[in-house]
Design an enzyme around this catalytic site. Structure first.
Site, PDB file in Angstrom:
ATOM      1  N   GLU A 298     -30.783  -5.503 -99.519  1.00 17.03           N
ATOM      2  CA  GLU A 298     -29.915  -5.825 -98.380  1.00 17.03           C
ATOM      3  C   GLU A 298     -30.704  -6.562 -97.296  1.00 17.03           C
ATOM      4  OE1 GLU A 298     -27.227  -3.329 -95.097  1.00 17.03           O
ATOM      5  OE2 GLU A 298     -28.808  -2.333 -96.257  1.00 17.03           O
ATOM      6  N   LYS A 369     -19.468  -5.689 -97.113  1.00 19.84           N
ATOM      7  CA  LYS A 369     -19.526  -4.241 -96.890  1.00 19.84           C
ATOM      8  C   LYS A 369     -18.282  -3.780 -96.146  1.00 19.84           C
ATOM      9  CE  LYS A 369     -22.566  -0.722 -94.886  1.00 19.84           C
ATOM     10  NZ  LYS A 369     -23.795  -0.506 -94.082  1.00 19.84           N
ATOM     11  N   CYS A 451     -25.765  -0.810 -98.871  1.00 17.23           N
ATOM     12  CA  CYS A 451     -26.311   0.205 -97.981  1.00 17.23           C
ATOM     13  C   CYS A 451     -25.801   1.593 -98.390  1.00 17.23           C
ATOM     14  CB  CYS A 451     -25.973  -0.131 -96.530  1.00 17.23           C
ATOM     15  SG  CYS A 451     -26.832   0.888 -95.305  1.00 17.23           S
TER      16      CYS A 451
END
Length: 592
Positions: A298, A369, A451
């Site tokens: 990420e 995300k 994440c």
């Protein structure tokens, strides 16, 4: 039992819970400690005499567990007031409410019932005292569900984390999810506490004679033993059962171990990631194999695409990112920002994304995300001027990412095997032989949670339902600067592999980069806080629905329904008597 001793017991329970989870002393925690962690809390709350005391004891347990296990949240830039402070306060409030639920069946008028508490269900009456261990376990599981769900969800600090090393125990999560494991551990602690109290006959008053307490404990112990027997038998069966691998998937997972927050420029990080990727690709070639994918963590790219696409035609110097991808002829997944322009005057949306590049370095798509870190990555009501000004004063941050709204999956080539993720298709623009060959090409359909999204079943579940055969997570936890934070994230995420019986692949900045099989076992990994690469040979299993993938958090919902039913039944005792009954009672007192 004095209030001071009760407070000490509650705090000690929080200390044991934190020690049972992955920490700086026990790498992946201890399931043995996890089974006994709530014993002091149960001893304390059983002697609670009021709602306030019971709520206080539960809240202290939550605070101790959270502060001792998640203290590294204070390292999240300047957001400690939210990431650690607000999360600790919120967690304590939720567990305090759980304490009120636990106390309710035994109270009368806000304090402990001096008589024998009964729960009425229909025409049947159950002794609430005999159900106390079961209620304690149910309330604990309900609390963990509440803190792990919704916008403010934080699925850390839960008992199931302690079970990571007990592979037989965690197999039942494909039925119950993680809440079944927490329920079992809490039930074990409660029964052990009841046994400890039984050793002291003087701890029982007239409300609960010793013989009756002994009988209640025997019933609870038998129920617990049956649950443990079934769970471990199922776990042993699953561990012995061979999972059908229908294809394999070769990937180079890069762990560059460079904090992206340390610099606004990404050239040094790109250079290091390219060098590590070259080594991984060379290792595959030396084995006579070809990599199917390269995955970087990420936030490797610091400039937003598609606007910055031209930049990576010449950065880093020497060999640019896109020139490197073209020279290798392998798809890449790289974490970075992506912005989506809106209509004129409305600005743009910025996403924390997993960017997918094909063999020719063309940007083929991205996954944005969807579950963002509250008050750190996303601010509720950020469109209000007052909110932006307040956040600017507090932490120097007044806006954030936009949550992704699309569920994007990606097909990557597989090394061998056949594809059964997608329905067969027929391309009439090709001849019959070419069409048959194309349909039989092995592909892997991957989901790319970003994440801490791999910690949430409500994120990974829809991905699996949409056809994902493997979860490929990209993460940057380097900001935590602690090994326990890296391992805790990994332990929480590993349950997704068991719940959906699929492989979990993690490519992280500093750890834990690893491959997990469908039974939660680590197949390959890289040490924490070291730069390196992993030539991952990923098994892809035949997709099959599990109870959990089909029904979700049914166990937690069932517990909530039963707790609500018990509360309604108990509330019937608090109804005001009818005036007629009061008059008749007074008349009967008159002596003629």
């Amino acid at each position: 039992m004095t209030l001071i001793f009760q407070v000490i017991c509650a705090i000690f329970s929080g200390i044991l819970s934190a020690l049972a989870m992955p920490n700086e002393f026990l790498a992946f925690g201890s399931p043995v400690i996890g089974f006994f962690a709530l014993l002091p809390l149960y001893l304390a709350v059983k002697k609670a005499r009021s709602y306030k005391v019971c709520a206080l004891l539960f809240a202290l347990d939550a605070l101790a567990t959270h502060l001792l296990s998640s203290y590294w949240l204070a390292n999240f830039k300047d957001f400690a007031v939210f990431t650690l402070g607000a999360s600790a306060f919120g967690t304590a409030c939720i567990e305090a409410m759980a304490g009120c639920l636990f106390f309710f069946p035994f109270c009368k008028g806000g304090r402990v019932d001096g008589g024998r508490a009964k729960l009425a269900i229909g025409k049947a009456f159950f002794d609430a005292e005999s159900l106390r261990p079961l209620l304690f376990a149910a309330v604990r599981a309900a609390y963990e569900w509440a803190k792990s769900t919704g916008f403010l969800a934080y699925p850390w600090g839960v008992l199931s984390m302690a079970a990571f090393n007990d592979k037989a125990l965690i197999q039942c999560s494909d039925i119950f999810g993680t809440y079944g494991i927490s329920f079992l551990m809490a039930y074990f602690s409660a029964c052990c506490a009841e046994a400890a109290l039984l050793l002291n006959k003087f701890s029982f008053g007239a409300a609960l004679p010793y013989k009756e307490a002994k009988f209640n404990l025997a019933c609870s112990a038998k129920c617990l033993a049956l649950c443990l027997l079934l769970v471990y038998a199922y776990g042993a069966f699953r561990l012995c059962q061979k999972s059908p691998v229908i294809k394999t998937f070769n990937a180079v997972l890069v762990q560059q171990n460079m904090d992206p927050w340390a610099s606004d420029d990404d050239e040094e990080s790109l250079q290091k990631s390219i060098e590590l990727s070259k080594k991984g690709l060379f290792d595959f070639e030396s084995e006579g194999k070809k990599a199917d994918l390269v995955v970087w963590s990420e936030a490797v790219l610091r400039y937003a695409l598609p606007h910055a696409l031209g930049r990576y035609d010449y950065v880093p110097q020497g060999q640019s990112l896109f020139d490197f991808i073209k020279s290798q002829g392998v798809p890449f997944v790289i974490g970075g920002p992506y912005f989506e322009p809106l209509s004129e005057g409305e600005g743009r949306k910025m996403y924390n994304a997993a960017l997918v590049f094909d063999q020719s370095a063309a940007l083929r798509g991205f996954y944005a995300k969807s579950h963002l870190v509250p008050f750190a990555e996303v601010i509720p009501y950020a469109d209000r001027k007052f909110v932006r000004k307040t956040m600017e004063r507090l932490v120097g941050f007044s806006n954030g990412w936009n949550p992704g709204k699309r569920l994007d999956l990606f097909d990557f080539p597989a090394s061998e095997g056949y594809s059964d993720a997608a329905p067969a298709y027929y391309d009439l623009s090709l001849d019959a032989a070419a069409d048959e060959k194309k349909r039989n090409e092995a592909k892997v359909r991957a989901a790319l949670p970003i994440c801490f999204e791999d910690a949430f079943p409500d994120v990974c579940g829809p991905m699996f339902q949409a056809g994902a055969e493997v979860f490929i997570n990209i993460t940057d936890d380097s900001w935590s600067k602690t090994a326990s934070a890296e391992r805790q994230h990994f332990a929480v995420a590993a349950f997704r592999a068991v719940e959906y019986r699929t492989s979990l692949v993690r490519s992280t900045n500093a750890g834990l980069t690893a491959v997990v099989d469908d039974k939660g076992r680590v197949l390959q990994s890289i040490p924490l806080f070291e730069d390196g690469y992993l030539c991952a040979k990923i098994p892809i299993y035949r997709r099959r629905a599990t109870v959990y993938s089909s029904c979700g958090d049914w166990f937690a919902h069932l517990i909530l329904i039963l707790i609500a039913l018990a509360a309604v039944c108990k509330a019937r005792e608090f109804r005001r008597p009818k005036l007629r009954d009061c008059v008749m009672t007074e008349l009967l007192k008159i002596e003629f």
